[in-house]
Design a protein around this motif. Structure first.
Motif, PDB file in Angstrom:
ATOM      1  N   ARG A  62       0.841  -1.206   0.000  1.00  0.00           N
ATOM      2  CA  ARG A  62       0.000   0.000   0.000  1.00  0.00           C
ATOM      3  C   ARG A  62       0.872   1.250   0.000  1.00  0.00           C
ATOM      4  NH1 ARG A  62      -3.535  -3.202   3.585  1.00  0.00           N
ATOM      5  NH2 ARG A  62      -2.406  -2.408   5.392  1.00  0.00           N
ATOM      6  N   TRP A  63       1.935   1.211   0.770  1.00  0.00           N
ATOM      7  CA  TRP A  63       2.849   2.349   0.823  1.00  0.00           C
ATOM      8  C   TRP A  63       3.497   2.585  -0.541  1.00  0.00           C
ATOM      9  CZ3 TRP A  63       4.109   6.728   2.502  1.00  0.00           C
ATOM     10  CH2 TRP A  63       5.401   7.236   2.388  1.00  0.00           C
ATOM     11  N   SER A  64       3.895   1.513  -1.197  1.00  0.00           N
ATOM     12  CA  SER A  64       4.505   1.624  -2.519  1.00  0.00           C
ATOM     13  C   SER A  64       3.507   2.179  -3.533  1.00  0.00           C
ATOM     14  CB  SER A  64       5.008   0.253  -2.972  1.00  0.00           C
ATOM     15  OG  SER A  64       5.534   0.319  -4.275  1.00  0.00           O
ATOM     16  N   MET A  65       2.269   1.728  -3.424  1.00  0.00           N
ATOM     17  CA  MET A  65       1.225   2.199  -4.329  1.00  0.00           C
ATOM     18  C   MET A  65       0.965   3.693  -4.128  1.00  0.00           C
ATOM     19  SD  MET A  65      -2.654   0.773  -4.613  1.00  0.00           S
ATOM     20  CE  MET A  65      -3.837   1.483  -5.747  1.00  0.00           C
ATOM     21  N   PHE A  66       0.887   4.112  -2.879  1.00  0.00           N
ATOM     22  CA  PHE A  66       0.684   5.536  -2.587  1.00  0.00           C
ATOM     23  C   PHE A  66       1.831   6.362  -3.153  1.00  0.00           C
ATOM     24  CE2 PHE A  66       2.008   8.993   0.265  1.00  0.00           C
ATOM     25  CZ  PHE A  66       0.938   9.859   0.104  1.00  0.00           C
ATOM     26  N   GLU A  68       3.525   5.945  -5.700  1.00  0.00           N
ATOM     27  CA  GLU A  68       3.455   6.119  -7.152  1.00  0.00           C
ATOM     28  C   GLU A  68       2.736   7.415  -7.529  1.00  0.00           C
ATOM     29  OE1 GLU A  68       1.634   2.808  -9.002  1.00  0.00           O
ATOM     30  OE2 GLU A  68       3.033   1.325  -8.178  1.00  0.00           O
ATOM     31  N   PHE A  69       1.840   7.865  -6.672  1.00  0.00           N
ATOM     32  CA  PHE A  69       1.031   9.041  -6.983  1.00  0.00           C
ATOM     33  C   PHE A  69       1.556  10.323  -6.340  1.00  0.00           C
ATOM     34  CE2 PHE A  69      -1.944   5.398  -7.066  1.00  0.00           C
ATOM     35  CZ  PHE A  69      -2.291   5.453  -8.405  1.00  0.00           C
ATOM     36  N   ASN A  70       2.443  10.204  -5.394  1.00  0.00           N
ATOM     37  CA  ASN A  70       2.915  11.397  -4.686  1.00  0.00           C
ATOM     38  C   ASN A  70       4.272  11.115  -4.058  1.00  0.00           C
ATOM     39  OD1 ASN A  70       3.201  13.721  -2.984  1.00  0.00           O
ATOM     40  ND2 ASN A  70       0.981  13.925  -2.960  1.00  0.00           N
ATOM     41  N   LYS A  71       5.201  12.035  -4.244  1.00  0.00           N
ATOM     42  CA  LYS A  71       6.528  11.870  -3.658  1.00  0.00           C
ATOM     43  C   LYS A  71       6.583  12.381  -2.220  1.00  0.00           C
ATOM     44  CE  LYS A  71       7.953  10.014  -7.373  1.00  0.00           C
ATOM     45  NZ  LYS A  71       8.077   8.528  -7.390  1.00  0.00           N
ATOM     46  N   LEU A  72       5.565  13.148  -1.827  1.00  0.00           N
ATOM     47  CA  LEU A  72       5.504  13.567  -0.427  1.00  0.00           C
ATOM     48  C   LEU A  72       5.162  12.370   0.447  1.00  0.00           C
ATOM     49  CD1 LEU A  72       3.553  16.959  -0.535  1.00  0.00           C
ATOM     50  CD2 LEU A  72       5.960  16.631   0.009  1.00  0.00           C
ATOM     51  N   LYS A  73       5.685  12.363   1.639  1.00  0.00           N
ATOM     52  CA  LYS A  73       5.440  11.258   2.550  1.00  0.00           C
ATOM     53  C   LYS A  73       4.476  11.678   3.654  1.00  0.00           C
ATOM     54  CE  LYS A  73      10.066   9.269   1.903  1.00  0.00           C
ATOM     55  NZ  LYS A  73      11.307   8.854   2.594  1.00  0.00           N
ATOM     56  N   PHE A  74       3.826  10.678   4.236  1.00  0.00           N
ATOM     57  CA  PHE A  74       3.139  10.934   5.497  1.00  0.00           C
ATOM     58  C   PHE A  74       4.200  11.317   6.517  1.00  0.00           C
ATOM     59  CE2 PHE A  74      -0.072   8.140   3.621  1.00  0.00           C
ATOM     60  CZ  PHE A  74      -1.249   8.757   4.021  1.00  0.00           C
ATOM     61  N   LEU A  75       3.859  12.248   7.379  1.00  0.00           N
ATOM     62  CA  LEU A  75       4.824  12.645   8.401  1.00  0.00           C
ATOM     63  C   LEU A  75       4.598  11.840   9.670  1.00  0.00           C
ATOM     64  CD1 LEU A  75       4.920  16.535   8.022  1.00  0.00           C
ATOM     65  CD2 LEU A  75       6.563  14.859   7.191  1.00  0.00           C
ATOM     66  N   GLN A  76       5.663  11.261  10.182  1.00  0.00           N
ATOM     67  CA  GLN A  76       5.612  10.547  11.450  1.00  0.00           C
ATOM     68  C   GLN A  76       5.942  11.547  12.550  1.00  0.00           C
ATOM     69  OE1 GLN A  76       4.444   7.638  12.020  1.00  0.00           O
ATOM     70  NE2 GLN A  76       5.549   5.983  11.036  1.00  0.00           N
ATOM     71  N   ILE A  77       4.921  12.112  13.161  1.00  0.00           N
ATOM     72  CA  ILE A  77       5.115  13.148  14.169  1.00  0.00           C
ATOM     73  C   ILE A  77       4.885  12.561  15.550  1.00  0.00           C
ATOM     74  CG2 ILE A  77       4.446  15.446  14.953  1.00  0.00           C
ATOM     75  CD1 ILE A  77       5.596  15.412  12.159  1.00  0.00           C
ATOM     76  N   ALA A  78       5.880  12.664  16.392  1.00  0.00           N
ATOM     77  CA  ALA A  78       5.723  12.181  17.765  1.00  0.00           C
ATOM     78  C   ALA A  78       4.738  13.066  18.513  1.00  0.00           C
ATOM     79  CB  ALA A  78       7.072  12.188  18.481  1.00  0.00           C
ATOM     80  N   ILE A  95      -1.522  15.825   0.480  1.00  0.00           N
ATOM     81  CA  ILE A  95      -1.467  14.554  -0.253  1.00  0.00           C
ATOM     82  C   ILE A  95      -2.869  14.022  -0.557  1.00  0.00           C
ATOM     83  CG2 ILE A  95       0.788  13.944   0.697  1.00  0.00           C
ATOM     84  CD1 ILE A  95      -0.600  12.129   2.692  1.00  0.00           C
ATOM     85  N   LYS A  96      -3.856  14.874  -0.446  1.00  0.00           N
ATOM     86  CA  LYS A  96      -5.250  14.457  -0.663  1.00  0.00           C
ATOM     87  C   LYS A  96      -5.443  13.823  -2.040  1.00  0.00           C
ATOM     88  CE  LYS A  96      -9.902  16.364  -1.301  1.00  0.00           C
ATOM     89  NZ  LYS A  96     -10.745  17.588  -1.263  1.00  0.00           N
ATOM     90  N   VAL A  97      -4.948  14.476  -3.076  1.00  0.00           N
ATOM     91  CA  VAL A  97      -5.149  13.974  -4.442  1.00  0.00           C
ATOM     92  C   VAL A  97      -4.543  12.586  -4.597  1.00  0.00           C
ATOM     93  CG1 VAL A  97      -4.602  14.354  -6.873  1.00  0.00           C
ATOM     94  CG2 VAL A  97      -5.270  16.289  -5.429  1.00  0.00           C
TER      95      VAL A  97
END
Length: 309
Positions: A62-66, A68-78, A95-97
């Motif tokens: 799923r992460w790899s698939m995501f 493909e559509f966006n180079k921005l990452k989810f942020l892991q914020i403590a 990253i909505k789109v």
């Protein structure tokens, strides 16, 4: 203990930490006392956002698939990081789109087999315009708080700006709430009243005489341009709370009665544009100069006040 031993030292709390605590009170009603029903939607949308982030990031396909559509990452914020909720929601909007493209892609069905129910839950939220509207709404009224955290979290001196920044921040929080709720100025808005109470409560706990003194010694806050910028704005010497706190500082810094009288007279001249401060250049420069520049240029006639700016 230090304040008790050294009479001229004031304890001043960390503004960034204070603002972060306010955000936590707003974003998690469990941190508050009393009935905070009107804040629960913030926690709910935050929990769903965290769920989506975790669902995508904890599965390599799923992460790899995501990706493909966006180079921005989810942020892991403590959770311990300042404004972690706001940062996460702001990134989600960016990253909505990509999220929409991911859940409507034919491969999404193949990558959801390990947990169909969770995958469906993610898809329903990502394709729900109302859910995104709520995220945008939460970001709109928490952004001013986050912006102040960023402004205060710097090596640049900003103590002289904190008092005014806090007042302005509360007004900036108000505007998107009233606009979203369809309220007119002067109408009651329960959500804003709750958030304002949280912010004011945190400010009351963290506000110190030193903030008021620094606010009082900023020349810009006496210039007509600054005062007339916002209806109802007053100069620091006309503010009762600021005056009371400032005098506490003067008394603490200058226990000698003669020095105490001198510092009050010097401040009166400064605040009322009298004697050495009635020079037209001095008055004009208040609106444009940084405090240190202004005092270095126009404050040399004072014996004590110049050392406090």
């Amino acid at each position: 203990m230090i304040e008790a031993k050294y009479k001229n030292i004031f304890w001043t709390p960390c503004i960034e930490h204070t603002l972060n605590l306010a955000l936590k009170n707003i974003c998690d009603p469990n941190n508050n006392e009393g009935d905070n029903f009107h804040l629960w939607f913030i926690e709910e949308v935050t929990e769903e956002a965290s769920f989506i982030k975790n669902f995508v990031m904890t599965h390599i396909m799923r992460w790899s698939m995501f990706h493909e559509f966006n180079k921005l990452k989810f942020l892991q914020i403590a959770d311990t990081r300042f404004a972690s909720v706001v940062i996460m929601l702001k990134r989600l909007l960016l990253i909505k789109v990509a999220l929409v493209q991911m859940v409507v892609h034919p491969n999404w069905a193949a990558y959801r087999e390990d947990d169909t129910a969770k995958a469906q839950r993610v898809k329903e939220h990502v394709l729900n315009d109302i859910w995104w509207d709520i995220i945008e709404y939460v970001v709109s009224f928490t952004e001013p708080i986050y912006a102040m955290i960023r402004l205060a979290d710097t090596d640049k001196p900003c103590l002289h700006l904190i008092y005014e920044m806090w007042d302005s921040m509360i007004e900036k929080v108000k505007m998107p709430i009233y606009r979203f709720e369809g309220k007119e100025e002067g109408e009651e808005c329960i959500l804003y009243d709750i958030i304002k109470e949280i912010l004011v409560s945190r400010w009351t706990k963290s506000n110190t005489p030193l903030h008021c003194l620094a606010h009082s010694l900023n020349p810009r806050y006496y210039s007509p341009a600054w005062i007339n910028e916002v209806p109802g704005r007053i100069s620091p010497n006309a503010d009762h709370e600021v005056t009371e706190m400032r005098n506490k500082c003067f008394q603490k810094f200058y226990p000698d009665q003669e020095d105490f009288k001198t510092i009050k007279k010097e401040f009166a001249d400064f605040a009322l544009f009298m004697n050495a401060f009635e020079n037209p250049d001095s008055i004009e420069d208040r609106a444009d100069f940084e405090p240190q520049q202004w005092w270095g240029t126009h404050g040399v006639s004072t014996r004590l006040l110049i050392f406090l700016h």
